[in-house]
Design a protein around this motif. Structure first.
Motif, mmCIF file in Angstrom:
data_model
loop_
_atom_site.group_PDB
_atom_site.id
_atom_site.type_symbol
_atom_site.label_atom_id
_atom_site.label_comp_id
_atom_site.label_asym_id
_atom_site.label_seq_id
_atom_site.Cartn_x
_atom_site.Cartn_y
_atom_site.Cartn_z
ATOM 1 N N GLU A 155 -12.010 2.104 7.416
ATOM 2 C CA GLU A 155 -11.325 0.666 7.625
ATOM 3 C C GLU A 155 -10.451 0.414 6.396
ATOM 4 N N GLN A 156 -11.170 0.839 5.268
ATOM 5 C CA GLN A 156 -10.470 0.397 3.992
ATOM 6 C C GLN A 156 -9.321 1.392 3.792
ATOM 7 N N LEU A 157 -9.294 2.812 4.287
ATOM 8 C CA LEU A 157 -8.069 3.688 3.987
ATOM 9 C C LEU A 157 -6.986 3.154 4.973
ATOM 10 N N ALA A 158 -7.483 2.869 6.056
ATOM 11 C CA ALA A 158 -6.214 2.191 6.875
ATOM 12 C C ALA A 158 -5.626 0.962 6.377
ATOM 13 N N LYS A 159 -6.299 0.095 5.588
ATOM 14 C CA LYS A 159 -5.598 -1.033 4.980
ATOM 15 C C LYS A 159 -4.843 -0.386 3.696
ATOM 16 N N ALA A 160 -5.236 0.365 3.200
ATOM 17 C CA ALA A 160 -4.553 1.128 1.888
ATOM 18 C C ALA A 160 -3.516 1.896 2.314
ATOM 19 N N LYS A 161 -3.186 2.416 3.477
ATOM 20 C CA LYS A 161 -2.295 3.346 3.912
ATOM 21 C C LYS A 161 -0.770 2.889 3.611
ATOM 22 N N LEU A 162 0.029 3.421 3.007
ATOM 23 C CA LEU A 162 1.523 2.921 2.949
ATOM 24 C C LEU A 162 2.289 3.553 3.989
ATOM 25 N N SER A 163 3.316 2.687 4.495
ATOM 26 C CA SER A 163 4.251 3.393 5.479
ATOM 27 C C SER A 163 5.122 4.240 4.963
ATOM 28 N N GLU A 164 5.645 4.076 3.748
ATOM 29 C CA GLU A 164 6.516 4.812 2.958
ATOM 30 C C GLU A 164 6.073 6.376 2.629
ATOM 31 N N SER A 165 6.976 7.291 2.484
ATOM 32 C CA SER A 165 6.227 8.568 1.990
ATOM 33 C C SER A 165 6.983 8.903 0.526
ATOM 34 N N THR A 203 -5.607 -6.841 -8.016
ATOM 35 C CA THR A 203 -4.956 -5.571 -7.993
ATOM 36 C C THR A 203 -5.206 -4.849 -6.762
ATOM 37 N N TYR A 204 -4.219 -4.293 -6.445
ATOM 38 C CA TYR A 204 -4.065 -3.224 -5.002
ATOM 39 C C TYR A 204 -4.352 -1.871 -5.415
ATOM 40 N N VAL A 205 -4.840 -1.108 -4.414
ATOM 41 C CA VAL A 205 -4.932 0.052 -4.279
ATOM 42 C C VAL A 205 -4.123 0.643 -2.925
ATOM 43 N N SER A 206 -3.423 1.828 -3.042
ATOM 44 C CA SER A 206 -2.543 2.128 -1.887
ATOM 45 C C SER A 206 -2.539 3.686 -2.118
ATOM 46 N N TYR A 207 -2.083 4.332 -0.930
ATOM 47 C CA TYR A 207 -1.991 5.767 -1.155
ATOM 48 C C TYR A 207 -0.648 6.207 0.191
ATOM 49 N N SER A 208 -0.429 7.360 -0.027
ATOM 50 C CA SER A 208 0.617 7.812 1.119
ATOM 51 C C SER A 208 0.385 9.443 1.135
ATOM 52 N N GLY A 209 0.653 9.912 2.278
ATOM 53 C CA GLY A 209 0.294 11.357 2.732
ATOM 54 C C GLY A 209 -1.098 11.561 2.682
ATOM 55 N N GLY A 210 -1.779 12.396 2.070
ATOM 56 C CA GLY A 210 -3.215 12.470 2.198
ATOM 57 C C GLY A 210 -3.737 12.124 0.839
ATOM 58 N N THR A 211 -5.145 11.929 0.980
ATOM 59 C CA THR A 211 -5.940 11.629 -0.240
ATOM 60 C C THR A 211 -6.587 12.828 -1.129
ATOM 61 N N GLY A 212 -6.363 13.865 -0.680
ATOM 62 C CA GLY A 212 -6.419 14.953 -1.146
ATOM 63 C C GLY A 212 -6.032 15.521 -2.570
ATOM 64 N N LEU A 213 -4.910 14.831 -2.775
ATOM 65 C CA LEU A 213 -3.948 15.168 -4.198
ATOM 66 C C LEU A 213 -3.891 16.798 -4.379
ATOM 67 N N ASP A 214 -3.482 17.328 -3.090
ATOM 68 C CA ASP A 214 -3.400 18.871 -3.250
ATOM 69 C C ASP A 214 -2.373 19.426 -2.568
ATOM 70 N N THR A 215 -1.576 18.260 -1.948
ATOM 71 C CA THR A 215 -0.399 18.781 -1.073
ATOM 72 C C THR A 215 0.870 18.055 -1.203
#
Length: 397
Positions: A263-273, A337-349
């Protein structure tokens, strides 16, 4: 010793928190006492230079000079100051001492990180320059013979590394105007006169590195912008020592995103790449008006600690006392403060991206396809502060 610039490099297996990479004991400096030490080291370096070299190094603290930094291997065409490759051994030792007293003590702090970043650039230079290397040669621009900045560029690309437009005011720096990889293609400038009472900036960088520390009235007024990246992300020297300059930066973010629930990952996910950091060179003051992602106030106490731990490696680029003050500020502002991400969370791609955005702190980490090492990703990261970039000396709109 590094091939181009002559710096001693931190041994990645050293665990001592009180010694430098070359085994020299350094004190922990506090506030004005620490700034006085930086000023003393700066003046000692200037005293090793000829008058012409001093002219290259001492420049106006203008917006044009302060914002002249880049992540590209574009040499003095995109940054001011004196080139490391133009200095004698004694002058390099004095420059190194400036970095020692300004960039934090102990393992995993700014000084050690700078040395390993320079080492990575020598690895790149060697890989690109050796026809028998397993690394593929990077595409080059026919006019500059500089490696392409576009990680997705092909051999037919017309992309160029070298920026257009007028050079920064106060001079274009020492050494050749062309770029390239290697620890000898880094530049140091003092913008304004180093002083324990005035306003000035320590400006140091090259490919994949931009250090900007602003001093005002005997205190650090800003330790950002701070850009750091690395390619290759990890390598082993001939002596068997393995280096991973951005591992601590990456691992803190991995622990943070790895702690998030579905659920938290869904909130943190950005729509942009993102193919690069959003607020890189030339993007001063362009913070998004709306913060995105999951608000840290919604996280558990353990997760909040992981946010602070993730921030720390970037803040550790400055002296210990200043880093401690900044971390206290960011801790105080943590719930906003906010935390967000795009792509995957593995930081390997390519396209994997993580952002931390607070009332003050701004951090980005992105993966790109390799430019020289095509079969690997490499990292770009940037640390900024909404109110302390360049010591808040300039207004961007």
């Amino acid at each position: 010793m590094l091939v181009g610039g002559g710096f001693a490099v931190a041994n990645a297996s050293t665990d001592s928190a009180q010694k430098t990479a070359v085994g020299v004991q350094r004190p922990v400096h506090k506030d004005a006492k620490g700034v006085a030490a930086v000023v003393s080291a700066a003046n000692a370096f200037l005293n090793t230079l000829t008058s012409d070299q001093q002219t290259e190094t001492l420049l106006d603290f203008s917006q044009a000079n302060a914002t002249a930094w880049s992540n590209l291997p574009c040499g003095s065409s995109c940054r001011p100051g004196i080139q490391t490759g133009s200095l004698s051994d004694d002058q390099l030792a004095a420059l190194e001492n400036v970095l020692k007293v300004a960039l934090g003590t102990g393992k995993d702090t700014g000084y050690e990180h700078v040395l390993q970043t320079l080492k990575a650039d020598d690895v790149l230079a060697s890989a690109q320059g050796t026809s028998s290397s397993s690394a593929s040669a990077a595409p080059t621009d026919s006019a500059t013979d500089a490696p392409s900045a576009d990680p997705s560029a092909t051999a037919s690309s017309t992309a160029t590394d070298v920026p257009t437009g007028a050079p920064p005011s106060g001079g274009t720096g020492g050494g050749p105007a062309g770029g390239g990889y290697g620890s000898g293609v880094y530049f140091l400038a003092f913008l304004g006169t180093p002083s324990a009472t005035g306003t000035w900036q320590l400006h140091f960088g090259g490919h994949h590195l931009a250090v900007d520390i602003t001093y005002k009235d005997g205190k650090v007024a800003g330790a950002s912008p701070y850009f750091t990246g690395v390619e290759p992300t990890t390598w082993t020297d001939d002596d068997g020592t393995t280096y991973s300059p951005l591992a601590k930066f990456r691992d803190g973010l991995l622990k943070l995103t790895g702690s998030l629930s579905t659920e938290q990952l869904a909130k943190a996910k950005l729509s942009e790449s993102f193919s690069d950091v959003l607020l890189g060179p030339g993007k001063d003051g362009e913070f998004p008006e709306t913060k995105e992602g999951i608000k840290v106030s919604e996280l558990s106490p353990k997760q909040k600690k992981l946010v602070l731990a993730a921030i720390h490696p970037w803040v550790a680029n400055v002296d210990d006392a200043t880093a401690e003050k900044l971390m206290k500020t960011y801790a105080h502002e943590l719930d906003q403060t906010y935390v967000s991400y795009s792509g995957g969370t593995g930081l390997d791609t390519q396209g994997d991206y993580v952002r931390i955005d607070g009332p003050s702190v701004w951090i980005e980490f992105v993966c790109q396809n390799g430019v020289v090492y095509r079969d690997q990703v490499h990292y770009h990261t940037v640390y900024r502060d909404h109110t302390r970039d360049y010591g808040n000396e300039f207004s961007f709109s």
